[in-house]
Write an enzyme that holds these catalytic residues in place. Structure first.
Site, PDB file in Angstrom:
ATOM      1  N   ASP A 105      -6.624  37.753 -30.866  1.00  0.00           N
ATOM      2  CA  ASP A 105      -5.676  37.844 -31.844  1.00  0.00           C
ATOM      3  C   ASP A 105      -5.461  39.154 -32.228  1.00  0.00           C
ATOM      4  O   ASP A 105      -6.555  39.978 -32.201  1.00  0.00           O
ATOM      5  CB  ASP A 105      -5.823  36.781 -32.852  1.00  0.00           C
ATOM      6  N   LYS A 106      -4.441  39.570 -33.159  1.00  0.00           N
ATOM      7  CA  LYS A 106      -4.275  40.741 -33.816  1.00  0.00           C
ATOM      8  C   LYS A 106      -3.835  40.313 -35.227  1.00  0.00           C
ATOM      9  O   LYS A 106      -2.983  39.245 -35.481  1.00  0.00           O
ATOM     10  CB  LYS A 106      -3.499  41.594 -33.043  1.00  0.00           C
ATOM     11  N   HIS A 107      -4.102  40.971 -36.279  1.00  0.00           N
ATOM     12  CA  HIS A 107      -3.486  40.683 -37.521  1.00  0.00           C
ATOM     13  C   HIS A 107      -3.222  42.147 -38.302  1.00  0.00           C
ATOM     14  O   HIS A 107      -3.945  43.105 -37.858  1.00  0.00           O
ATOM     15  CB  HIS A 107      -4.626  39.825 -38.454  1.00  0.00           C
ATOM     16  N   SER A 108      -2.501  42.042 -39.414  1.00  0.00           N
ATOM     17  CA  SER A 108      -2.139  43.239 -39.895  1.00  0.00           C
ATOM     18  C   SER A 108      -2.278  42.933 -41.590  1.00  0.00           C
ATOM     19  O   SER A 108      -2.141  41.829 -42.014  1.00  0.00           O
ATOM     20  CB  SER A 108      -0.675  43.680 -39.673  1.00  0.00           C
ATOM     21  N   THR A 145       5.521  38.459 -40.673  1.00  0.00           N
ATOM     22  CA  THR A 145       5.790  38.126 -39.161  1.00  0.00           C
ATOM     23  C   THR A 145       6.717  36.875 -39.160  1.00  0.00           C
ATOM     24  O   THR A 145       7.573  36.446 -38.398  1.00  0.00           O
ATOM     25  CB  THR A 145       4.566  38.062 -38.550  1.00  0.00           C
ATOM     26  N   ARG A 193      -2.123  34.493 -55.536  1.00  0.00           N
ATOM     27  CA  ARG A 193      -2.566  35.756 -55.361  1.00  0.00           C
ATOM     28  C   ARG A 193      -1.265  36.644 -55.777  1.00  0.00           C
ATOM     29  O   ARG A 193      -1.321  37.771 -56.368  1.00  0.00           O
ATOM     30  CB  ARG A 193      -3.181  36.446 -54.194  1.00  0.00           C
ATOM     31  N   SER A 208      -9.215  35.436 -46.680  1.00  0.00           N
ATOM     32  CA  SER A 208      -7.895  35.102 -46.280  1.00  0.00           C
ATOM     33  C   SER A 208      -7.494  35.104 -44.701  1.00  0.00           C
ATOM     34  O   SER A 208      -7.086  34.360 -44.087  1.00  0.00           O
ATOM     35  CB  SER A 208      -6.818  35.797 -47.162  1.00  0.00           C
ATOM     36  N   LYS A 212      -8.108  32.181 -41.355  1.00  0.00           N
ATOM     37  CA  LYS A 212      -7.135  31.782 -40.308  1.00  0.00           C
ATOM     38  C   LYS A 212      -7.532  32.046 -38.723  1.00  0.00           C
ATOM     39  O   LYS A 212      -7.321  31.285 -38.155  1.00  0.00           O
ATOM     40  CB  LYS A 212      -5.860  32.497 -40.576  1.00  0.00           C
ATOM     41  N   LYS A 213      -8.410  33.043 -38.913  1.00  0.00           N
ATOM     42  CA  LYS A 213      -8.871  33.737 -37.448  1.00  0.00           C
ATOM     43  C   LYS A 213     -10.248  32.464 -36.933  1.00  0.00           C
ATOM     44  O   LYS A 213     -10.101  32.487 -35.695  1.00  0.00           O
ATOM     45  CB  LYS A 213      -9.101  35.013 -37.348  1.00  0.00           C
TER      46      LYS A 213
HETATM   47  N1  IUR Z   1      -2.631  38.799 -44.228  1.00  0.00           N
HETATM   48  C1  IUR Z   1      -3.317  37.706 -44.722  1.00  0.00           C
HETATM   49  O1  IUR Z   1      -3.520  36.669 -43.966  1.00  0.00           O
HETATM   50  N2  IUR Z   1      -3.985  37.573 -45.954  1.00  0.00           N
HETATM   51  C2  IUR Z   1      -4.150  38.812 -46.724  1.00  0.00           C
HETATM   52  O2  IUR Z   1      -4.568  38.493 -47.917  1.00  0.00           O
HETATM   53  C3  IUR Z   1      -3.252  39.859 -46.484  1.00  0.00           C
HETATM   54  C4  IUR Z   1      -2.842  39.899 -45.349  1.00  0.00           C
HETATM   55  I1  IUR Z   1      -3.331  41.229 -47.807  1.00  0.00           I
END
Ligand code: IUR
Length: 475
Positions: A105-108, A145, A193, A208, A212-213
């Site tokens: 996976d990829k996240h930003s 997204t 937050r 955070s 999720k990952k």
């Molecule tokens: N993406 C997330 O899933 N959580 C965060 O706190 C941020 C970006 I910033």
């Protein structure tokens, strides 16, 4: 746990026992402990997250704890426990054993014009990966997204774990939201937050993202950590600290995590705004679209394939990802994902088989388009993403409160590139909005985002500046 007579009245419903002293700790005591700079024990972090999940901790207490963590920080061990507790607040995803090494996976951390996930998830699926992406909504001025995908009529980001498995079987990738079933505690913390000025906290971001990952049971993850004027952290040094926390906690969780440090001063690609970004993503999936975007996607995807052992080098990985954009296989996966996630098959097909002109009207289209022109001659030195995103937010592209509706048709197209020479009177930006006309404040702030100089024309530097590798790959 039951209250004892040592509890002050009204201090909070949730209590845990301090195992050494057999003394109950109320929520205010936990907040006080972190506020005063002490480490929280595993049981204390878990009881906080349990209370968040069950709704027994008051919102004010959650906000106070988040601020205490924001100000005092957490060490890697506390951050790991917070991450695990968030991940365990909902269901864990389960996959066929054979998928194990293919789960990536990829996240930003969030940017302006960042439509990378829409393109990279199907491109990686076309490379043989399984991509069970749990993504987010916009935070502050940054676009999310999920919000972009919801610009496509019918697309549903709410999917159960069982449905996600079917999606991965059909399309190889899916992009879904966190929900009551998936990482619910992160959903609560994320929303609070956003309204308590506690977004920019290293442990909170780390927990955070990685919670999720962690439920996705990934093998390898690449995180795009942005820095610059329009990112959470303006400085590269601070972004590097976040990257190191993500890589370090990822390793403790058994996930191979790499972090790319990338600039976020000007928008990525040419379009900002949900519907327009989907259109730009489609162009990139057709092997077209802006070069900066394509290069970034192939680099990020290439590093993932290399780290996951699916390409012998990063460059070969990048070439594999590029080939999926050129040969239509990534677009095919995108179409399959759209259909599997609720888009009518004839619409999915029309979106994925036509030219931009043929797609006109299929995605949300704003009633008014307004161009602004350059007021002098010069070389485009800078296009600041932050004021552009703030104006779009005010025109309805973003939310002021969680859950608020937003306008998918509001957005902008950049008509010039950084480094390009322009004459006075050149249209440089087209704003898509709901009318009647842009007011003087919007016009002034948009015009102020463009800087022209007397420099010779130049090629802009790529946004990817540094790749921080997992400990197992560091030499
Ligand atoms: N993406 C997330 O899933 N959580 C965060 O706190 C941020 C970006 I910033």
């Amino acid at each position: 746990m039951a209250a004892t007579d040592q509890t002050e009245p009204g201090e909070g419903v949730l209590e845990i026992m301090d195992s050494s002293l057999q003394k109950p700790r109320s929520m205010p005591e936990l907040i006080r402990k972190k506020r005063d700079g002490d480490r929280l024990e595993e049981a204390e972090i878990r009881s906080f997250v349990q209370g968040v999940t069950e709704g027994t901790v008051q919102e004010a207490q959650i906000g106070a704890m988040l601020m205490a963590i924001r100000l005092q920080g957490m060490d890697l061990a506390e951050t790991e426990i917070l991450t695990r507790a968030l991940a365990e607040s909902g269901r864990q995803l389960q996959w066929p054993e054979a998928w194990g090494p293919l789960l990536v996976d990829k996240h930003s951390t969030g940017g302006v014009g960042d439509k990378v996930s829409l393109i990279l998830a199907p491109a990686l699926a076309a490379c043989g990966c399984k991509v069970p992406m749990i993504s987010g909504r916009g935070l502050g001025h940054t676009g999310g997204t999920l919000d972009k995908l919801e610009a496509i009529p019918g697309f549903s980001v709410v999917q159960s774990p069982e449905q996600m498995r079917e999606l991965l079987e059909q399309a190889g990738c899916c992009i879904v939201g966190q929900s009551q079933e998936l990482v619910p505690a992160d959903g609560v913390l994320y929303a609070i937050r956003d309204v308590t000025a506690t977004v920019d906290s290293l442990p909170l971001i780390t927990a955070s993202i990685l919670s999720k990952k962690a439920v996705e049971q990934l093998s390898t993850l690449v995180i795009d950590v942005k820095f610059g004027e329009a990112a959470i952290f303006p400085s590269q040094e601070r972004a590097r600290e976040l990257a190191q926390a993500l890589v370090g906690v990822g390793a403790r969780l058994g996930i191979r995590v790499a972090a790319a440090l990338t600039t976020m001063d000007s928008p990525l690609g040419r379009c900002v705004g949900h519907g327009l970004e989907v259109e730009e993503a489609l162009q990139c999936l057709e092997g077209d679209g802006p070069l900066d975007l394509r290069d970034f996607i192939t680099q990020l995807g290439g590093s993932l394939l290399w780290l996951n052992g699916q390409a012998p080098t990063l460059a070969q990985g990048a070439a594999q990802v590029g080939a999926t954009l050129d040969n239509g296989s990534a677009l095919g996966r995108f179409q399959a994902m759209l259909e599997a996630q609720g888009v009518a098959p004839n619409l999915a097909q029309a979106l994925c088989s036509g030219s931009p002109a043929q797609r006109q009207g299929l995605l949300p289209t704003a009633p008014t388009k307004e161009e602004l022109k350059t007021t002098s001659e010069g070389t485009v030195e800078k296009i600041q993403a932050l004021p552009l995103a703030q104006v779009l937010h005010e025109l309805g592209a973003g939310r002021n409160k969680a859950g608020e509706p937003l306008h998918h048709d509001v957005g902008l197209e950049l008509l010039v590139s950084i480094g390009q020479r322009v004459i006075a009177g050149t249209p440089w930006i087209r704003i898509h909005h709901r009318g009647p006309g842009l007011g003087p404040s919007h016009q002034r702030r948009l015009q102020g985002a463009l800087t022209l100089s007397n420099a010779e024309p130049f090629l802009p530097e790529p946004c990817l500046r540094e790749l921080i590798l997992p400990p197992s790959m560091q030499g």
